[in-house]
Design a protein around this motif. Structure first.
Motif, short mmCIF file in Angstrom:
data_model
loop_
_atom_site.label_atom_id
_atom_site.label_comp_id
_atom_site.label_asym_id
_atom_site.label_seq_id
_atom_site.Cartn_x
_atom_site.Cartn_y
_atom_site.Cartn_z
N LEU A 1 37.08 -15.51 -38.73
CA LEU A 1 36.41 -14.32 -38.22
C LEU A 1 35.06 -14.67 -37.58
O LEU A 1 34.78 -14.30 -36.44
N LEU A 2 34.21 -15.41 -38.32
CA LEU A 2 32.84 -15.65 -37.87
C LEU A 2 32.74 -16.81 -36.88
O LEU A 2 31.94 -16.76 -35.95
N TRP A 3 33.49 -17.86 -37.13
CA TRP A 3 33.30 -19.07 -36.33
C TRP A 3 34.32 -19.16 -35.20
O TRP A 3 33.97 -19.46 -34.07
N GLU A 4 35.58 -18.94 -35.53
CA GLU A 4 36.64 -19.14 -34.53
C GLU A 4 36.83 -17.90 -33.67
O GLU A 4 37.49 -17.96 -32.64
N LYS A 5 36.28 -16.77 -34.11
CA LYS A 5 36.45 -15.48 -33.41
C LYS A 5 37.93 -15.25 -33.07
O LYS A 5 38.30 -14.91 -31.95
N MET A 6 38.76 -15.49 -34.09
CA MET A 6 40.21 -15.44 -33.89
C MET A 6 40.77 -14.02 -33.87
O MET A 6 41.86 -13.79 -33.34
N MET B 1 36.61 -9.81 -32.04
CA MET B 1 35.67 -9.16 -32.96
C MET B 1 34.50 -10.10 -33.18
O MET B 1 34.68 -11.29 -33.41
N THR B 2 33.29 -9.56 -33.09
CA THR B 2 32.09 -10.35 -33.33
C THR B 2 31.31 -9.73 -34.48
O THR B 2 30.90 -8.58 -34.39
N VAL B 3 31.13 -10.50 -35.54
CA VAL B 3 30.44 -9.96 -36.71
C VAL B 3 28.99 -10.44 -36.71
O VAL B 3 28.72 -11.63 -36.53
N ILE B 4 28.07 -9.50 -36.86
CA ILE B 4 26.65 -9.82 -36.88
C ILE B 4 26.16 -9.90 -38.32
O ILE B 4 25.31 -10.71 -38.67
N ARG B 5 26.72 -9.06 -39.16
CA ARG B 5 26.27 -9.02 -40.56
C ARG B 5 27.48 -8.81 -41.45
O ARG B 5 28.33 -7.96 -41.15
N SER B 6 27.60 -9.58 -42.52
CA SER B 6 28.67 -9.33 -43.49
C SER B 6 28.12 -9.31 -44.90
O SER B 6 27.18 -10.04 -45.22
N LEU C 1 29.24 -11.98 -51.24
CA LEU C 1 29.28 -12.53 -49.87
C LEU C 1 28.08 -11.99 -49.11
O LEU C 1 27.81 -10.79 -49.13
N GLN C 2 27.35 -12.89 -48.45
CA GLN C 2 26.25 -12.49 -47.58
C GLN C 2 26.37 -13.29 -46.30
O GLN C 2 26.52 -14.51 -46.35
N GLY C 3 26.28 -12.64 -45.17
CA GLY C 3 26.34 -13.38 -43.91
C GLY C 3 25.47 -12.77 -42.84
O GLY C 3 25.32 -11.55 -42.77
N VAL C 4 24.86 -13.63 -42.03
CA VAL C 4 24.14 -13.20 -40.83
C VAL C 4 24.68 -14.03 -39.68
O VAL C 4 24.60 -15.26 -39.72
N HIS C 5 25.27 -13.38 -38.71
CA HIS C 5 25.94 -14.10 -37.63
C HIS C 5 26.93 -15.10 -38.23
O HIS C 5 27.69 -14.75 -39.10
#
Ligand SMILES: Nc1nc2c(ncn2[C@@H]2O[C@H](COP(=O)(O)OP(=O)(O)OP(=O)(O)O)[C@@H](O)[C@H]2O)c(=O)[nH]1
Ligand SMILES: [Zn+2]
Length: 350
Positions: A264-269, A278-283, A298-302
């Motif tokens: 999801l975040l890296w491969e933008k599959m 799909m482009t995730v900015i915050r998870s 889970l915590q994510g930014v970009h």
């Protein structure tokens, strides 16, 4: 978080392995980043923190070139030579410096120079990092959010709201109730999770700004409660940034979850029904791994994310995984179906 990476706009950051130095782990100091559009009131907020009595030892770093282009910044740095200017000690336990460019380097220097702080505050843009406060101009915020960007670029004001843990709608003296309600609704439409404060001259309850603990796994219980209240948002002003959230009961495979997040975040599959990635900015999320008694956060930014065990024990039965993604072109059903079919432990899948 155990690593920080500088990021330029939407480019994928280079992931650098972090060498952990020998010896006991260094004490972690919360870092809060204050971001927001030009003139929203970031410096006013920092100055307020620097003068208000708060009984906390705080280091404040002002980034003079926060809004400039990378080229402008590097020119400014090479001309000025020095990375940061003088340090200013203030009576209320604050230490202030003015950074030429690299905020992270300044933090390192600061740690060496002064040792221990309760908090570090940094005014900048474009850093992927813990604890983000976004200041919004009550009068111009709506206009900034609706500005059309060239194809493929995310509206900067929307992006700043998407990554925020706390938003402050500042300059409420300049708008009426109706306008205030509009900007509040616009902020909420981008980020279904964020806390919204309102202020004049950035005067907010400082405990709200300084105790975000957004990436602190000790705060797992608090996040779990917050996640239960999150609602999906509808695209509103910036046509594409929105919040999706879903709940799935059962235990997850840790490896499969990492694959899902990286796809999801890296491969933008993953693509939406229109075929846009799909482009995730915050998870954010609270998840359950088979055989683990504690909740995992889970915590994510970009493109950066962390999975950390929290001190919180699972009490619900069955355990409910709760996930929130903020970004563009997100399709909740596609994400949720993919999650259930690949991440949930075999026994749970029906
Ligand atoms: N009317 C009004 N003006 C405000 C308020 N807060 C800040 N300002 C003014 O808005 C202007 C910009 O404030 P700053 O704090 O410098 O904003 P900033 O976000 O740091 O600006 P940049 O660093 O240029 O992006 C200043 O002239 C402030 O005095 C407010 O609540 N009401
Ligand atoms: Zn400023």
């Amino acid at each position: 978080m155990d690593g920080m990476v500088m990021e330029e706009e939407d480019d994928c950051p280079e992931l650098v392995p972090i060498d952990t130095p020998p010896g006991p782990p260094a004490e972690q100091i919360p870092v809060t980043i204050i971001t927001g559009y030009l003139g929203a009131g970031k410096t006013t907020l920092l100055n307020y923190i620097l003068t208000e009595q708060h009984k906390k030892r705080i280091a404040v770093i002002l980034n003079e070139f926060g809004e400039g282009s990378a080229l402008e910044k590097s020119l400014a740095v090479s001309q000025a030579g020095e990375l940061y200017e003088e340090w200013l000690e203030l009576r209320n336990g604050c230490l202030c410096c003015s950074v030429k460019d690299n905020g992270l380097k300044a933090i390192e220097n600061l740690m060496e120079k002064k040792g221990k702080f309760d908090y570090i505050l940094l005014e900048t843009t474009g850093l992927a990092d813990p604890g983000i406060v976004t200041v919004i101009d009550a009068k111009y915020g709506l206009q900034q959010l609706t500005e059309e960007k060239a194809d493929g670029l995310v509206n900067e004001a929307a992006r700043q709201i998407a990554v925020a843990d706390l938003t402050i709608i500042n300059k409420t003296d300049l708008v009426n109730e109706e306008e205030l309600a509009q900007i509040r609704e616009a902020v909420r439409s981008v980020n279904g999770l964020v806390k919204i404060l309102e202020s004049q001259r950035s005067r907010v309850d400082l405990s709200e700004v300084l105790d975000l603990h957004s990436f602190d796994s000790k705060d797992g219980a608090n996040l779990a409660e917050k996640l239960q209240l999150v609602k999906d948002t509808r695209p509103h002003l910036d046509k594409s940034i929105l919040t999706v959230t879903f709940e799935v009961a059962g235990d997850l495979s840790e490896d499969a979850l990492n694959v899902f997040i990286q796809d999801l975040l890296w491969e933008k599959m993953f693509k939406n029904k229109e075929g846009q990635p799909m482009t995730v900015i915050r998870s954010k999320g609270i998840v359950s791994f088979a055989g683990k008694a504690h909740q995992v956060m889970l915590q994510g930014v970009h493109e950066l994310y962390d999975l950390n065990e929290t001190p919180q024990l699972w009490e619900e039965n069955p355990r409910i995984n709760r996930l929130v993604f903020i970004g563009r072109n997100l399709d909740k059903n596609i994400l949720q179906e993919q999650f259930i079919s690949t991440v949930l432990e075999q026994a749970e899948r029906k």
